[in-house]
Design an enzyme around this catalytic site. Structure first.
Site, PDB file in Angstrom:
ATOM      1  N   LYS A  17       0.823  -1.212   0.000  1.00 13.53           N
ATOM      2  CA  LYS A  17       0.000   0.000   0.000  1.00 13.53           C
ATOM      3  C   LYS A  17       0.856   1.261   0.000  1.00 13.53           C
ATOM      4  CE  LYS A  17      -4.304  -1.579   2.119  1.00 13.53           C
ATOM      5  NZ  LYS A  17      -5.188  -1.488   3.281  1.00 13.53           N
ATOM      6  N   LYS A  44     -10.794  -2.799  -4.683  1.00 10.77           N
ATOM      7  CA  LYS A  44     -11.538  -1.540  -4.701  1.00 10.77           C
ATOM      8  C   LYS A  44     -10.701  -0.407  -5.258  1.00 10.77           C
ATOM      9  CE  LYS A  44     -13.595  -2.543  -0.224  1.00 10.77           C
ATOM     10  NZ  LYS A  44     -13.359  -2.439   1.195  1.00 10.77           N
ATOM     11  N   LYS A  51      -4.801  -8.902  -7.713  1.00 12.54           N
ATOM     12  CA  LYS A  51      -6.092  -9.273  -7.128  1.00 12.54           C
ATOM     13  C   LYS A  51      -7.165  -8.222  -7.457  1.00 12.54           C
ATOM     14  CE  LYS A  51      -5.681  -7.291  -2.572  1.00 12.54           C
ATOM     15  NZ  LYS A  51      -6.034  -7.309  -1.187  1.00 12.54           N
TER      16      LYS A  51
HETATM   17  P1  AMP Z   1     -11.200  -5.314   2.242  1.00 18.01           P
HETATM   18  O1  AMP Z   1     -12.024  -4.913   1.092  1.00 18.01           O
HETATM   19  O2  AMP Z   1      -9.746  -5.165   1.973  1.00 18.01           O
HETATM   20  O3  AMP Z   1     -11.659  -4.720   3.549  1.00 18.01           O
HETATM   21  O4  AMP Z   1     -11.412  -6.882   2.376  1.00 18.01           O
HETATM   22  C1  AMP Z   1     -12.559  -7.458   2.951  1.00 18.01           C
HETATM   23  C2  AMP Z   1     -12.527  -8.957   2.841  1.00 18.01           C
HETATM   24  O5  AMP Z   1     -12.554  -9.365   1.469  1.00 18.01           O
HETATM   25  C3  AMP Z   1     -11.257  -9.602   3.417  1.00 18.01           C
HETATM   26  O6  AMP Z   1     -11.587 -10.827   4.028  1.00 18.01           O
HETATM   27  C4  AMP Z   1     -10.395  -9.836   2.203  1.00 18.01           C
HETATM   28  O7  AMP Z   1      -9.466 -10.883   2.384  1.00 18.01           O
HETATM   29  C5  AMP Z   1     -11.449 -10.202   1.171  1.00 18.01           C
HETATM   30  N1  AMP Z   1     -10.976  -9.878  -0.191  1.00 18.01           N
HETATM   31  C6  AMP Z   1     -10.617  -8.667  -0.663  1.00 18.01           C
HETATM   32  N2  AMP Z   1     -10.235  -8.735  -1.952  1.00 18.01           N
HETATM   33  C7  AMP Z   1     -10.376 -10.046  -2.311  1.00 18.01           C
HETATM   34  C8  AMP Z   1     -10.149 -10.771  -3.527  1.00 18.01           C
HETATM   35  N3  AMP Z   1      -9.719 -10.164  -4.634  1.00 18.01           N
HETATM   36  N4  AMP Z   1     -10.392 -12.106  -3.535  1.00 18.01           N
HETATM   37  C9  AMP Z   1     -10.845 -12.736  -2.422  1.00 18.01           C
HETATM   38  N5  AMP Z   1     -11.068 -12.112  -1.242  1.00 18.01           N
HETATM   39  C10 AMP Z   1     -10.843 -10.781  -1.184  1.00 18.01           C
END
Ligand code: AMP
Ligand code: TRP
Length: 343
Positions: A121, A208, A205
């Site tokens: 990040k 957002k 990956k």
């Molecule tokens: P975040 O959006 O970073 O707060 O992530 C929220 C949840 O979504 C966490 O459990 C992440 O590990 C999961 N997550 C985020 N991006 C991915 C992705 N590309 N594939 C699978 N899981 C994801």
């Protein structure tokens, strides 16, 4: 003679969180939310909207409340049931910040210096990042352990943060000689949805923060947008192979087959058997139909929840009270253990 360490023997509890820092996407849904829903029938579950984590990078204060509501609507539309699981915003429960400070004094700089998510990040700008972004994984450990969380359903990118939570729990138990006080939280990282990749680049990956909206399917995308994005997804000139081994060198194809598997519940091998030898002119429309069929009701429900913000707010407020009831006594025990002055 050293005694055998006492294992944690308290109740099992599932804890997880998502940041309100933008719209949720298919990766969040398949990597996290879908598993959350599956767990709520059998376990005590606490699902948190981690707004304190979100502000480790800039968030517009005028937008943040709505972002929090959007995430709550996504939880509910995905099937998280407030009668079965607690859902609440992190900033409403003081235990998080308090325990995070105590853990700041347990965690070591060297441990945090190894965190790859901070490096990803921050990039070359680490000197300009907030202290909070560096400390992010300590707050995450506090989130889980303020509830003595034993199981944490997350996507694969959170594996290292979970290891840090385990290290912090172990060091606390050891330093203060309270064996088994904190559990060792286990990640639940499951199935083909644990790592969904960008539709534009199978080596990154789905995220957002990707500037290209075509790289991800948002939970707010309508049927048309979902179909278009899948039809435009990057692939190669080949056809669908016969075996999963042949996917290894074809990240984009592997990702699309993985998405198909995660949504349908079928194995990748079965999907390959069904489509082997077919071109993407056949596979992509099939995947688009499947995705639309599964996601469209979620998108519709999300809209319905968002049209009744008072209902969402009531759910979050009741959730915060229920969460405080669990976490407050645990953090009070931590204060006693650490020797803080009793009022
Ligand atoms: P975040 O959006 O970073 O707060 O992530 C929220 C949840 O979504 C966490 O459990 C992440 O590990 C999961 N997550 C985020 N991006 C991915 C992705 N590309 N594939 C699978 N899981 C994801
Ligand atoms: N760091 C997680 C993510 O970006 C979000 C998170 C914060 C979390 N606290 C947590 C996940 C506690 C699980 C448990 O995905």
């Amino acid at each position: 003679m050293s005694e055998k360490p006492v294992e944690y023997s308290g109740p099992q509890r599932v804890f997880s969180g998502v940041q309100p820092s933008g719209d949720l996407h298919l990766g969040n849904y398949l990597g996290a939310l879908k598993n959350w829903v599956a767990l709520q029938d059998e376990h005590d579950c606490v699902y948190c909207i981690v707004d304190l984590h979100a502000v480790t990078v800039w968030q517009d204060p005028r937008e943040l409340p709505n972002q929090t509501r959007n995430i709550a609507a996504a939880f509910l539309a995905s099937g998280v049931d407030p009668k079965k699981a607690i859902i609440y915003p992190q900033s409403r429960v003081k235990a998080h910040t308090e325990l995070a400070w105590y853990f700041n004094c347990v965690a070591r700089m060297g441990w945090l210096n190894r965190m790859t998510q901070f490096k990803d990040k921050a990039g070359k700008n680490s000197e300009k990042m907030s202290v909070g972004l560096f400390d992010y994984p300590v707050l995450q450990a506090a989130d889980i352990l303020a509830f003595k969380g034993t199981h944490v359903p997350v996507g694969e990118d959170q594996k290292q943060h979970l290891e840090l939570s385990r290290d912090i729990a172990a060091k606390f138990n050891n330093d203060f000689d309270v064996p088994g006080f904190f559990p060792q939280p286990e990640p639940i990282i499951q199935g083909p949805g644990a790592r969904i990749m960008s539709l534009r680049d199978g080596t990154n990956k789905m995220s957002k923060s990707d500037p290209s909206d075509n790289s991800r399917i948002n939970l707010t995308d309508d049927a048309d947008a979902i179909s278009k994005k899948i039809r435009k997804a990057k692939t190669d000139a080949g056809v669908i192979p016969e075996t999963t081994e042949e996917l290894a060198e074809r990240p984009e194809v592997k990702n699309l087959v993985g998405i198909y598997a995660a949504i349908s519940g079928k194995s990748k091998a079965d999907i390959l058997t069904e489509y082997a030898g077919q071109g993407f002119g056949v596979f992509k429309p099939a995947l688009a139909d499947l995705t639309v069929e599964h996601m469209a009701p979620i998108t519709d429900l999300m809209k319905r929840y968002l049209s009744a913000p008072d209902e969402i707010d009531a759910i979050l407020s009741a959730g915060a009270d229920a969460a405080s009831e669990i976490a407050t006594p645990i953090v009070a025990d931590v204060r006693d253990i650490m020797g803080f002055w009793k009022v």
